[in-house]
Each structure stands twice: as C-alpha cells, then as structure tokens.
Design a protein around this motif. Sequence first.
Motif, PDB file in Angstrom:
ATOM      1  N   GLY A 110      32.690  44.698  48.870  1.00 26.20           N
ATOM      2  CA  GLY A 110      33.513  45.903  48.587  1.00 26.20           C
ATOM      3  C   GLY A 110      34.110  46.067  47.197  1.00 26.20           C
ATOM      4  N   VAL A 111      35.092  46.824  47.269  1.00 27.04           N
ATOM      5  CA  VAL A 111      36.015  46.994  46.250  1.00 27.04           C
ATOM      6  C   VAL A 111      37.386  45.883  46.569  1.00 27.04           C
ATOM      7  CG1 VAL A 111      37.914  48.444  44.925  1.00 27.04           C
ATOM      8  CG2 VAL A 111      35.594  49.291  45.817  1.00 27.04           C
ATOM      9  N   VAL A 112      37.397  45.127  45.760  1.00 26.43           N
ATOM     10  CA  VAL A 112      38.353  43.832  45.971  1.00 26.43           C
ATOM     11  C   VAL A 112      39.144  43.637  44.446  1.00 26.43           C
ATOM     12  CG1 VAL A 112      37.462  42.985  47.667  1.00 26.43           C
ATOM     13  CG2 VAL A 112      36.402  42.263  45.591  1.00 26.43           C
ATOM     14  N   ARG A 113      40.078  42.814  44.467  1.00 25.04           N
ATOM     15  CA  ARG A 113      40.585  42.472  43.169  1.00 25.04           C
ATOM     16  C   ARG A 113      39.555  41.467  42.721  1.00 25.04           C
ATOM     17  NH1 ARG A 113      46.201  44.107  42.360  1.00 25.04           N
ATOM     18  NH2 ARG A 113      46.665  45.216  44.146  1.00 25.04           N
ATOM     19  N   VAL A 114      39.359  41.698  41.283  1.00 22.14           N
ATOM     20  CA  VAL A 114      38.042  41.106  40.683  1.00 22.14           C
ATOM     21  C   VAL A 114      37.912  39.669  40.631  1.00 22.14           C
ATOM     22  CG1 VAL A 114      37.842  43.231  39.107  1.00 22.14           C
ATOM     23  CG2 VAL A 114      39.452  41.382  38.564  1.00 22.14           C
ATOM     24  N   PRO A 115      38.828  38.918  40.914  1.00 18.91           N
ATOM     25  CA  PRO A 115      38.653  37.440  41.134  1.00 18.91           C
ATOM     26  C   PRO A 115      37.851  37.165  42.305  1.00 18.91           C
ATOM     27  CG  PRO A 115      40.845  37.526  40.314  1.00 18.91           C
ATOM     28  CD  PRO A 115      40.471  39.092  40.743  1.00 18.91           C
ATOM     29  N   LEU A 116      37.973  38.195  43.410  1.00 15.99           N
ATOM     30  CA  LEU A 116      37.444  38.140  44.797  1.00 15.99           C
ATOM     31  C   LEU A 116      35.935  38.451  45.095  1.00 15.99           C
ATOM     32  CD1 LEU A 116      40.666  39.065  46.854  1.00 15.99           C
ATOM     33  CD2 LEU A 116      39.894  36.656  46.439  1.00 15.99           C
ATOM     34  N   TRP A 117      35.662  38.948  43.625  1.00 19.76           N
ATOM     35  CA  TRP A 117      34.110  39.566  43.867  1.00 19.76           C
ATOM     36  C   TRP A 117      33.034  38.621  43.618  1.00 19.76           C
ATOM     37  CZ3 TRP A 117      29.318  40.142  41.906  1.00 19.76           C
ATOM     38  CH2 TRP A 117      28.827  41.073  42.439  1.00 19.76           C
ATOM     39  N   ARG A 118      32.591  37.776  44.617  1.00 19.14           N
ATOM     40  CA  ARG A 118      31.584  36.834  44.458  1.00 19.14           C
ATOM     41  C   ARG A 118      31.949  35.657  43.615  1.00 19.14           C
ATOM     42  NH1 ARG A 118      25.736  39.903  45.257  1.00 19.14           N
ATOM     43  NH2 ARG A 118      26.513  41.326  46.969  1.00 19.14           N
ATOM     44  N   PRO A 119      33.098  35.193  43.803  1.00 20.33           N
ATOM     45  CA  PRO A 119      33.583  33.968  42.931  1.00 20.33           C
ATOM     46  C   PRO A 119      32.648  32.843  42.770  1.00 20.33           C
ATOM     47  CG  PRO A 119      34.962  33.939  44.901  1.00 20.33           C
ATOM     48  CD  PRO A 119      33.958  35.320  44.985  1.00 20.33           C
ATOM     49  N   ASP A 120      32.468  32.228  41.735  1.00 24.60           N
ATOM     50  CA  ASP A 120      31.730  31.356  41.494  1.00 24.60           C
ATOM     51  C   ASP A 120      32.469  29.917  41.306  1.00 24.60           C
ATOM     52  OD1 ASP A 120      32.654  31.695  39.034  1.00 24.60           O
ATOM     53  OD2 ASP A 120      30.930  32.290  38.018  1.00 24.60           O
ATOM     54  N   GLY A 121      33.890  29.909  41.357  1.00 24.87           N
ATOM     55  CA  GLY A 121      34.616  28.917  41.239  1.00 24.87           C
ATOM     56  C   GLY A 121      35.849  28.863  42.223  1.00 24.87           C
ATOM     57  N   ALA A 122      37.020  28.297  41.899  1.00 26.39           N
ATOM     58  CA  ALA A 122      38.089  28.304  43.003  1.00 26.39           C
ATOM     59  C   ALA A 122      38.727  29.689  42.813  1.00 26.39           C
ATOM     60  CB  ALA A 122      39.118  27.503  42.377  1.00 26.39           C
ATOM     61  N   VAL A 123      38.963  30.071  43.947  1.00 18.78           N
ATOM     62  CA  VAL A 123      39.625  31.592  44.238  1.00 18.78           C
ATOM     63  C   VAL A 123      41.268  31.506  43.901  1.00 18.78           C
ATOM     64  CG1 VAL A 123      40.137  33.266  45.927  1.00 18.78           C
ATOM     65  CG2 VAL A 123      37.734  31.925  45.808  1.00 18.78           C
ATOM     66  N   PRO A 124      41.804  32.324  43.098  1.00 20.68           N
ATOM     67  CA  PRO A 124      43.078  32.317  42.978  1.00 20.68           C
ATOM     68  C   PRO A 124      43.844  32.755  44.240  1.00 20.68           C
ATOM     69  CG  PRO A 124      41.993  33.930  41.389  1.00 20.68           C
ATOM     70  CD  PRO A 124      41.210  33.463  42.447  1.00 20.68           C
ATOM     71  N   GLY A 125      45.431  32.331  44.170  1.00 17.10           N
ATOM     72  CA  GLY A 125      46.059  32.618  45.385  1.00 17.10           C
ATOM     73  C   GLY A 125      46.557  33.928  45.351  1.00 17.10           C
ATOM     74  N   ALA A 126      47.394  34.100  46.435  1.00 12.49           N
ATOM     75  CA  ALA A 126      47.860  35.580  46.767  1.00 12.49           C
ATOM     76  C   ALA A 126      48.553  35.948  45.458  1.00 12.49           C
ATOM     77  CB  ALA A 126      48.355  35.648  47.877  1.00 12.49           C
ATOM     78  N   ARG A 127      49.395  35.283  44.947  1.00 13.70           N
ATOM     79  CA  ARG A 127      50.272  35.668  44.001  1.00 13.70           C
ATOM     80  C   ARG A 127      49.661  35.895  42.707  1.00 13.70           C
ATOM     81  NH1 ARG A 127      54.969  31.553  41.603  1.00 13.70           N
ATOM     82  NH2 ARG A 127      56.423  33.033  40.770  1.00 13.70           N
ATOM     83  N   GLU A 128      48.729  35.191  42.428  1.00 13.08           N
ATOM     84  CA  GLU A 128      47.979  35.570  41.017  1.00 13.08           C
ATOM     85  C   GLU A 128      47.167  36.531  41.254  1.00 13.08           C
ATOM     86  OE1 GLU A 128      44.478  33.494  38.351  1.00 13.08           O
ATOM     87  OE2 GLU A 128      45.893  32.116  39.331  1.00 13.08           O
ATOM     88  N   LEU A 129      46.539  36.953  42.575  1.00 13.93           N
ATOM     89  CA  LEU A 129      45.801  38.072  42.808  1.00 13.93           C
ATOM     90  C   LEU A 129      46.667  39.308  42.764  1.00 13.93           C
ATOM     91  CD1 LEU A 129      43.671  36.831  45.577  1.00 13.93           C
ATOM     92  CD2 LEU A 129      42.850  37.573  43.363  1.00 13.93           C
ATOM     93  N   ASN A 130      47.850  39.329  43.051  1.00 11.68           N
ATOM     94  CA  ASN A 130      48.954  40.068  42.952  1.00 11.68           C
ATOM     95  C   ASN A 130      49.155  40.745  41.754  1.00 11.68           C
ATOM     96  OD1 ASN A 130      50.661  42.241  44.423  1.00 11.68           O
ATOM     97  ND2 ASN A 130      52.342  40.919  43.471  1.00 11.68           N
ATOM     98  N   ASN A 131      49.159  39.690  40.608  1.00  9.04           N
ATOM     99  CA  ASN A 131      49.156  40.036  39.198  1.00  9.04           C
ATOM    100  C   ASN A 131      47.910  40.436  38.552  1.00  9.04           C
ATOM    101  OD1 ASN A 131      52.038  39.280  38.886  1.00  9.04           O
ATOM    102  ND2 ASN A 131      51.641  37.121  39.086  1.00  9.04           N
ATOM    103  N   THR A 132      46.871  40.354  39.166  1.00 16.06           N
ATOM    104  CA  THR A 132      45.742  40.762  38.522  1.00 16.06           C
ATOM    105  C   THR A 132      45.389  42.259  39.012  1.00 16.06           C
ATOM    106  OG1 THR A 132      44.675  38.565  38.952  1.00 16.06           O
ATOM    107  CG2 THR A 132      43.076  40.363  38.337  1.00 16.06           C
ATOM    108  N   ILE A 133      45.521  42.991  38.221  1.00 15.95           N
ATOM    109  CA  ILE A 133      45.685  44.477  38.331  1.00 15.95           C
ATOM    110  C   ILE A 133      44.498  45.331  38.384  1.00 15.95           C
ATOM    111  CG2 ILE A 133      47.989  44.445  37.339  1.00 15.95           C
ATOM    112  CD1 ILE A 133      46.817  46.087  34.907  1.00 15.95           C
ATOM    113  N   PHE A 134      43.046  44.700  38.381  1.00 12.82           N
ATOM    114  CA  PHE A 134      41.986  45.081  38.555  1.00 12.82           C
ATOM    115  C   PHE A 134      41.321  45.214  39.785  1.00 12.82           C
ATOM    116  CE2 PHE A 134      42.026  44.570  33.751  1.00 12.82           C
ATOM    117  CZ  PHE A 134      41.931  45.576  33.349  1.00 12.82           C
ATOM    118  N   TYR A 135      40.947  46.243  40.035  1.00  8.39           N
ATOM    119  CA  TYR A 135      39.984  46.308  41.406  1.00  8.39           C
ATOM    120  C   TYR A 135      38.371  46.324  40.751  1.00  8.39           C
ATOM    121  CZ  TYR A 135      43.290  47.270  45.027  1.00  8.39           C
ATOM    122  OH  TYR A 135      44.273  47.339  45.885  1.00  8.39           O
ATOM    123  N   GLY A 136      37.564  45.653  41.490  1.00  3.36           N
ATOM    124  CA  GLY A 136      36.208  45.686  41.148  1.00  3.36           C
ATOM    125  C   GLY A 136      35.263  46.018  42.282  1.00  3.36           C
ATOM    126  N   GLY A 137      33.983  46.476  41.935  1.00  2.00           N
ATOM    127  CA  GLY A 137      33.000  46.467  42.855  1.00  2.00           C
ATOM    128  C   GLY A 137      31.631  46.757  42.447  1.00  2.00           C
TER     129      GLY A 137
END
Length: 301
Positions: free
Chosen positions: A269-296
Amino acid sequence: MSEQGIPGGTPDDAVPDFGPYVQGPEPSGFAAEEIDTSRPHPARMYDYYLGGWDNYEVDRVAAERVIEVHPQVRLSARANRAFMRRAVRALTAEGIRQFIDIGTGIPTSPNTHEVARETAPDARVVYVDNDPIVATHAGARLTNTEHTGFVLGDVRDPKALLDHPAVRELIDFDRPVALLLVAVLHFVRDDEDPAGLIATLAEALPAGSHLVLSHATGEPYEDYAEGRTDEQARDGVVNVYKSATASLNLRSKAGVEPLFGPFALLEPGVVRVPLWRPDGAVPGARELNNTIFYGGVGRKG
C-alpha cells in the motif's frame, strides 16, 4: 517534518551511494529567456540534495535554507530515489517494458532506463520534465541510447504530454505502461486537481498498466510514539518553496491514497518509502519519522 534527529551511523550530509556525479553539459539549445535562473527550481534543488552539481547559486541557497530547518531532507531524497529503483525493478520483473517518467529531474544514475534494462534490455522509456535545463542534460545522459526519449512538458497538461511525438513514437498504448510520478505531485496545488491529472493520464493507459507515485508529507510516522509534526520546520520548508518555480503542497497519507484513482494499490500500500518492498535492512521508527515521503505502486485493472 520531525524534531527527531537521524540515528547514528550515516551522516545526513553523506554523499549518496549512487552516481556518478559528473558535471553536466553547458546549457544550450534554448533561448536565454526560457531558462529561468532567477528563482530556484525544485528539480535543481533536488539535484543538490542528492549531491549533484547541476544547479545554480539560487538553487543552492534555497536548498541550504531547507536543510537548515529540516536537515533530514537529504535522507528523504536518498530514500525516495531508492524507492524508485525498487519499484522499476519490481515492474520489469512483472513484464512491464514501457515507462513514462514524469518530473524526472536532473539525471542521476542509475536512471529509470538503466534500472529497467538491468533485466529488460528492450525497455522503452520517455522522460518528461518542465525545466529546459533538465532537457539539456537529458540529451547527454538519458536519450543517447536506443528506445529513450525526452519531452519538455508538464504534468499539468497531460493531454499535450500524451500527444507528444516522442511519446507516440516510443510508447505502444495497446500494451501496459508504467507511469512514474516520483516526488512530483506535491508541486501540484489542490486547485490544479492532481487526482484529475492522474485520471486523464490513466484514461490513455490499458489494463495492466501501473502507477509509481511518491509524495512529501508533513505528518509524523504513525508507528513512532515520539513522533509529532514540527510545525516550525514544516512551515519553514514550505516558505522556501514559495519563492521557487513551484510551491510545495504537503499531503497526509489519507490525502495521497486517493491520488491513485483507478490504480488499485499493490502490497504494502502507501507507506513511508523505505518500507515499500525493502531489499535491505529496514530503518527504525525514528528514521522513518524523518523520511518525509510516502510511496506506493498501483495497477490498473
């Protein structure tokens, strides 16, 4: 925009892990009055965030003002670019061989055609941007290979874009097409009807076509308990773009999802961009909070 800083490990001003960043060609092929260097342009500011060289002093000054109030913007730009690469790879794996990349910005390798051709050498790509400077660089870096083209156009005029000879020459509208609107629609105001623009583009695309979309937001990451909107940082960034050639229009997740219109969202669905089908380590919640893009990514049925 969040008050939280970036966790240790990667300096915010580090050079991204993609490139190369070589000096582009001198602007040519356009009358001087067509190239507006009096105001910052979002494409050239984005190039600066990514560590590129193809920008002007006015762009660098504006970008530094954004970095001053929201230092994590470079983190977001890198994450957004990585999302584009993963989405293109996913679609080529599904058999998509045609791409229209609207708002492509200053070429930053690997570009869409380079990513697609990792597994699909026959992929066809049309790049679109409204900045003549981007067009100049496109001639040297994007359209110097077979089955690639460039259109100097604007998403706000989708019919002209679809009717452009370069699009009609390269894109077969009887076969599925991937439409890329990566970090574009937050420069389209509500009164310019971003959902309507997508609907017009979608109307020309057959079933099985896809939309890749990312969009800036000012709301905190929903799974970060300490996250909250830093209104001062948010307003500071928005104010910088008021002097640019396009204003910044932040939208919530609830405001981004309807933009997909006839394109049914694919997992997750629409998620913070690092969470869209990641191919590596997933950032923690704090970094995701600082990543200001949604993607889908969505698929037209």
